[in-house]
Write a protein that holds these residues in place. Structure first.
Motif, mmCIF file in Angstrom:
data_model
loop_
_atom_site.group_PDB
_atom_site.id
_atom_site.type_symbol
_atom_site.label_atom_id
_atom_site.label_comp_id
_atom_site.label_asym_id
_atom_site.label_seq_id
_atom_site.Cartn_x
_atom_site.Cartn_y
_atom_site.Cartn_z
ATOM 1 N N LEU A 448 0.888 -1.173 0.000
ATOM 2 C CA LEU A 448 0.000 0.000 0.000
ATOM 3 C C LEU A 448 0.915 1.209 0.000
ATOM 4 O O LEU A 448 1.350 1.672 1.051
ATOM 5 C CB LEU A 448 -0.873 0.032 1.260
ATOM 6 C CG LEU A 448 -2.077 -0.894 1.327
ATOM 7 C CD1 LEU A 448 -2.833 -0.680 2.642
ATOM 8 C CD2 LEU A 448 -3.024 -0.676 0.148
ATOM 9 N N VAL A 460 -2.907 6.102 -3.878
ATOM 10 C CA VAL A 460 -2.298 4.942 -3.219
ATOM 11 C C VAL A 460 -2.045 3.898 -4.306
ATOM 12 O O VAL A 460 -2.963 3.531 -5.052
ATOM 13 C CB VAL A 460 -3.218 4.341 -2.132
ATOM 14 C CG1 VAL A 460 -2.575 3.088 -1.533
ATOM 15 C CG2 VAL A 460 -3.501 5.355 -1.031
ATOM 16 N N CYS A 480 -9.176 1.923 0.462
ATOM 17 C CA CYS A 480 -8.843 3.199 -0.182
ATOM 18 C C CYS A 480 -10.103 4.026 -0.406
ATOM 19 O O CYS A 480 -10.095 5.247 -0.222
ATOM 20 C CB CYS A 480 -8.102 2.967 -1.493
ATOM 21 S SG CYS A 480 -6.429 2.372 -1.227
ATOM 22 N N LYS A 485 -9.191 7.800 -0.953
ATOM 23 C CA LYS A 485 -7.958 7.825 -1.754
ATOM 24 C C LYS A 485 -8.259 7.221 -3.112
ATOM 25 O O LYS A 485 -9.198 6.426 -3.256
ATOM 26 C CB LYS A 485 -6.862 6.990 -1.077
ATOM 27 C CG LYS A 485 -6.444 7.501 0.287
ATOM 28 C CD LYS A 485 -5.668 8.782 0.176
ATOM 29 C CE LYS A 485 -5.292 9.366 1.518
ATOM 30 N NZ LYS A 485 -4.961 10.779 1.449
ATOM 31 N N ALA A 487 -7.115 4.614 -5.601
ATOM 32 C CA ALA A 487 -6.234 3.441 -5.679
ATOM 33 C C ALA A 487 -5.913 3.121 -7.126
ATOM 34 O O ALA A 487 -6.786 3.157 -7.987
ATOM 35 C CB ALA A 487 -6.917 2.245 -5.028
#
Ligand code: NAD
Length: 594
Positions: A448, A460, A480, A485, A487
């Motif tokens: 990660l 990420v 995520c 986030k 991903a």
């Protein structure tokens, strides 16, 4: 007396020529555009009408001015109509024979004092100049795509270009609102020489199915703040043009990084030229349209949910450094319970203190309520014992970037964590499989890779090894999403997506500086104003730290053994001398006096 240019000839009104004609006409110049046939003229007209209509919609141009602008551009299929112009700029396809032929023909038509310029991205201006009777008045005037938007113009002089021609062209570039940099005649000049190795590399990643086109592009947008991903940019540039530029660079450099990856040739042969043909790496809703439409490669709706992840509520974080601290904050803010493990009470106190201060700041800035801050803090538990990770659903390791230290942590985690717990590493350069091999649950180990500062950066990289189980990847995806986030998914290779694409480019910039082709200021300016990158390569290297950059470059070189990845000696020398960038007050630039 500087030359006055009132009427400008533009030969070739494709992607670039039409944009260049628009720039001139916007600045009050009259333009004579030359194309091959009536169909090409019609295409150019449509291009210009669309472009000016967009500018009008955005309030950058009144309708009246747009009309006047279009009236200043006349179009013809006869080169002889250039007889009265003061300057000619050529923007036909990137082939030396074709350009040379046009230069030779135009040379016989225009007045002897007229400057002939080429918009070539990579071909030798010296070669073109000697096909004319006026080599001293031949220059490169390299615009960037889209010409009306990008500010940079690379003015390329040859060994015989007259100084007053260079001076006049610099003044002229300023008059049409561009930022000129003057450079010598080398394949790719500044910006493309640095950009195309990177674009080629991204195309190769796509071709090798290392990551999807969407993920490669998102990685550079969210990881580096680039305005466009490399594959979308290649579509904008045109794959045929990109291929020719790469070939010219490769012929000069013999650097494998510039040898066009085979997928280019295949796509060009199949007519997939990018936006201009309606399909390239992506599909568009018609030729010349910027609108991407779904195709067979698009992620199917719901495909991501085909495998569901494991439930995650309690997350362990091992480490108390910059990354660990940021990740603890992100997790706690997203409503997850966190156990953070440090090697001493002091380190833990400092880390939790840093999280609290950062949360306080968020409250002051109105981004977080006091209640949410208290709730987030209440969710964080600290410990010095890895044994306290026993009940965690997932543990994220963020200790020092040394494989022996990481392996020791994974070994212990494997012993203490409950069965089914996922073990993740934040490593940016070590093989994830090395961590997995230290455990008896390789299928439960995943990378990660968060970016610094973790609270701010949206990206990420989720790294799968050859052993990572699909539901572990699905868990990472779901986590995520909860952390808000973006991903992206890739395999376990040095540099993952972002660093593998970024650092060879930064290294190339250092090599260009070392070769005295351009100054650090000009190179930074070229990449910012020509390619709209948020930082120039030297600014970025000084921020990242030259020691960190060198270590990443060494890892990439050791993994891929591409001669072009070998770190530039200048970078090694700066590191040896202790000039590590901003953190030591000196790197490529001196910050001590600022
Ligand atoms: P393009 O294929 O979009 O356009 C080329 C145009 O030239 C076409 O419209 C074609 O009909 C016309 N043409 C061909 N032969 C001609 C002739 N004999 N007389 C008149 N017109 C002719 O290509 P492009 O992307 O605009 O590239 C043009 C030049 O600009 C190349 O040298 C390229 O390297 C350079 N360049 C491209 C970019 C980019 O991002 N695409 C950026 C900077 C510079």
């Amino acid at each position: 007396m500087a030359r006055e240019f009132e009427v400008v000839g533009v030969v070739g009104l494709g992607t670039m020529g039409a944009g260049i004609a628009e720039v001139f006409a916007r600045n009050g110049l009259r333009v004579v555009g030359v194309e091959l046939d009536d169909a090409a003229i019609a295409r150019a007209r449509t291009h210009l009408e669309h472009s000016t209509a967009r500018a009008t919609e955005r309030g950058k141009l009144t309708e009246q001015d747009a009309g006047a602008l279009l009236e200043r551009i006349s179009m013809t299929t006869d080169l002889n109509d250039l007889s009265e112009v003061d300057l000619v700029i050529e923007a036909v396809p990137e082939r030396l024979d074709l350009k040379a032929e046009i230069f030779a023909a135009v040379d016989k038509i225009v007045r002897p004092d007229v400057v002939l310029a080429s918009n070539t991205s990579s071909l030798s201006l010296t070669e073109l100049s000697v096909r004319t009777g006026r080599p001293a008045r031949v220059v490169g005037m390299h615009f960037f795509n889209p010409a009306p938007v990008q500010q940079l113009v690379e003015l390329v002089r040859t060994v015989v270009t007259e100084q007053d021609v260079v001076d006049d062209m610099v003044a002229f570039a300023g008059r049409i609102g561009k930022v000129p940099v003057v450079i010598g005649d080398r394949a790719g000049f500044i910006a493309n020489a640095l950009l195309f190795g990177y674009l080629n590399h991204a195309a190769r990643m796509f071709e090798e199915r290392y990551a999807s086109r969407e993920d490669i592009d998102a990685a550079m947008r969210f990881g580096c703040g680039y305005p466009m991903g490399p594959l979308a940019l290649l579509d904008l540039i045109g794959l045929d043009t990109a291929y020719e530029i790469l070939m010219t660079m490769y012929n000069q450099s013999k650097n494998l990084m510039h040898a066009p990856t085979p997928v280019f040739k295949q796509m060009i042969t199949a007519g997939l030229l990018g936006r201009k043909s309606g399909r390239g790496f992506y599909s568009y809703d018609g030729p010349d349209s910027p609108k991407v439409v779904a195709d067979a490669h698009s992620p199917a709706d719901g495909a991501a949910d085909a495998v569901s992840g494991r439930p995650v509520q309690l997350v362990g974080v091992v480490g108390t450094g910059t990354m660990a601290t940021g990740i603890v904050e992100v997790l706690a803010k997203a409503g997850l319970d966190v156990v953070v493990r440090g090697r001493s009470e002091g380190k833990i106190e400092a880390a939790v203190g840093a999280v609290k201060r950062s949360l306080d700041k968020a409250v002051v800035r109105g981004r977080l309520s006091e209640e949410d801050r208290e709730a987030a803090i209440a969710r964080i538990r600290a410990t010095v014992n890895l044994e306290d990770m026993a009940d965690c659903d997932l543990v994220i390791e963020a200790v020092a970037e040394e494989i022996d230290i990481k392996r020791a942590v994974f070994e212990t985690l494997d012993e203490v964590c409950k069965p089914g717990a996922i073990l993740a590493t934040t490593t940016s350069s070590l093989p994830v499989i090395d961590c997995a091999a230290a455990t008896a649950r390789a299928g439960d180990v995943v990378g990660l890779h968060f970016f610094n500062p973790a609270q701010v950066m949206k990206l990420v990289e989720v790294v799968s090894t050859i052993a990572t189980a699909p539901d572990v990847v699905a868990t990472a995806r779901e986590l995520c999403t909860r952390l808000r986030k973006h991903a992206v998914f890739c395999g376990d290779r040095a540099g993952f997506i972002v660093n593998a694409l970024l650092f060879p480019y930064l290294n190339d910039a250092v090599k260009m500086l070392e070769a005295h082709y351009a100054s650090a200021d000009d190179i930074d300016a070229a990449m910012k104003t020509g390619c709209a990158l948020p930082m120039g390569p030297f600014e970025l290297l000084d921020v990242v730290g030259l020691d960190v950059s060198l270590a990443i470059e060494q890892t990439l070189y050791q993994e891929f053994r591409m001669a072009g990845y070998a770190p530039a000696p200048l970078l090694e020398h700066l590191v040896t001398a202790g000039r590590l960038g901003r953190k030591t007050g000196q790197g490529f630039r001196d910050y001590s006096a600022r």
